[in-house]
Scaffold this active site. Sequence first.
Site, mmCIF file in Angstrom:
data_model
loop_
_atom_site.group_PDB
_atom_site.id
_atom_site.type_symbol
_atom_site.label_atom_id
_atom_site.label_comp_id
_atom_site.label_asym_id
_atom_site.label_seq_id
_atom_site.Cartn_x
_atom_site.Cartn_y
_atom_site.Cartn_z
ATOM 1 C CE LYS A 112 39.159 38.626 48.745
ATOM 2 N NZ LYS A 112 39.930 39.634 48.023
HETATM 3 C C1 LIG Z 1 39.914 40.025 46.743
HETATM 4 C C2 LIG Z 1 40.555 41.307 46.423
HETATM 5 C C3 LIG Z 1 40.145 42.075 45.331
HETATM 6 C C4 LIG Z 1 39.068 41.608 44.376
HETATM 7 O O1 LIG Z 1 37.803 41.537 44.965
HETATM 8 P P1 LIG Z 1 36.648 40.659 44.286
HETATM 9 O O2 LIG Z 1 35.529 40.668 45.251
HETATM 10 O O3 LIG Z 1 37.247 39.287 44.097
HETATM 11 O O4 LIG Z 1 36.328 41.292 42.996
HETATM 12 C C5 LIG Z 1 40.749 43.296 45.130
HETATM 13 N N1 LIG Z 1 41.725 43.737 45.939
HETATM 14 C C6 LIG Z 1 42.159 43.023 47.003
HETATM 15 C C7 LIG Z 1 43.264 43.553 47.831
HETATM 16 C C8 LIG Z 1 41.588 41.795 47.272
HETATM 17 O O5 LIG Z 1 42.017 41.079 48.324
#
Ligand SMILES: *Cc1c(COP(=O)(O)O)cnc(C)c1O
Length: 497
Positions: A112
């Site tokens: 993120k």
């Molecule tokens: C948010 C997240 C995901 C999923 O990503 P999306 O964009 O919501 O599909 C997968 N793995 C981790 C560690 C995340 O923080």
Amino acid sequence: MQYKSTRNSNIRLSSAQAISRGISEEGGLFVPEHFPDLSGKLEELSRLNYMGRAEAILKLFLTDYSEEEIRDCVTGAYEPQKFENDTPAKLRSVKPGLSMLELWHGPTCAFKDMALQLLPHLLSKALQKEAADKEAVILVATSGDTGKAALEGFKDVPHTRIIVFYPESGVSAMQLRQMNTQEGNNLTVCGVEGNFDDCQTQVKVIFTDEKLKQHLAEKGMVFSSANSINWGRLLPQIVYYFSAYLDLYTAGKLASAYDKVNFVVPTGNFGNILAAYYAKRMGLPVGKLICASNSNNVLTEFIRSGTYQKDRQFYTTISPSMDILVSSNLERLLYHLCGEDSNKLTAWMASLSQSGSYTVDADTAEQVQELFYGSFCSDEETQKTIRQVFQKEHYLCDTHTAVAMKAYEDYIRETGDSRETVVVSTASPYKFAPSVLSAIGHVSSEDEFVVAKALSAMSGTEIPRPILELETKPQRFDNKVNKATIKDFVLQTIGGR
Ligand SMILES: *Cc1c(COP(=O)(O)O)cnc(C)c1O
């Protein structure tokens, strides 16, 4: 470049407007009017570093930002002190034909950060253009990682304040500690009784609440979103797909800049994998997009059947950032695939909220299957995968990345496709240390830091500094609400100053 809404194609906005509004007033999501083609520019892009590649891609979409503004944003986001390696998106070869794209070397140890280090810069510039002197109130619903990454990105950013809601029993102990110890004077964090979908749904309701919007306007504030429905979140994610491809190319792993690469993406809200689809639309030679889910396998089923059914058992898993039954960004994909027909799309979304499901038309379903392969696994399989990958490849995966590895294995077994593949590694194993540790060994303590240290000793890997530092940080927040009182909490928070 202009943006339109998935639910009303007549809307036309600039990128600054799309970013500052987050979601369209009728509930639709903003999408670019067209996708620039970079297929002839890959050689050129391959000679740039990550920031250069980011600037080149961003400027195609942010035509109302000056080049200088874009450069400021990119430099502010990806400055070397914030990310552990020489590049924010580290590609690590695991075995022939397979690399991991490690996107978790930023300040919060999850992918993120790739978008949420950049979004605050994009948003402050957007507000200067669109809403001079207004203060942005950022509401975030998080399944764990977004919350911390958004807090870290927006911490003390002028003219912003941020409120994060997380499901009380849906985040890991380390995620909770990351959020509750957050520093900064423009932010608060609040637990919600319920699951992530409850948080997300309520936040969406607040965003479209006209009276509340009015109330905010009187105080010189506007709502904005840092969730992955915001275009400013998706755009930065397109960059690392290009970058991973170009890194493979410059490492000599591709015969030419036309060779296709498969990507495996552990998926929740469909934001990360959607960015891969967008990269493909822009001419990046992408083969199959492998969509990996945990037991909340609504997307696997959708990809295979064309029916999206959200009314089903919700599982709390060891990959909590993927515990999602309503994958918001799928709306964007379907909009593009159904011929950008907002009436059709709106009918599907209405059916989803009224009867809990929709079925797309045969043509759209066929395109989905052509582009994507879906697979899912249970917590037991996730842990077994962590163990096997560690034993065979000496690579330590977090739980989310392991779900992706398992989907990759399923895909290879089913198709025999031997194309060069990149698994997107979305979190540090230390963010989910108890689940990772119990896959490869054992320690009889529940203390997060004892567990992290044991994992480090057992695996021969280092605990990332941002996690190590949490041990001595004091807890700042202990707020709790239920679904019905989220709005009151928001009012109280913004009224309090
Ligand atoms: C948010 C997240 C995901 C999923 O990503 P999306 O964009 O919501 O599909 C997968 N793995 C981790 C560690 C995340 O923080």
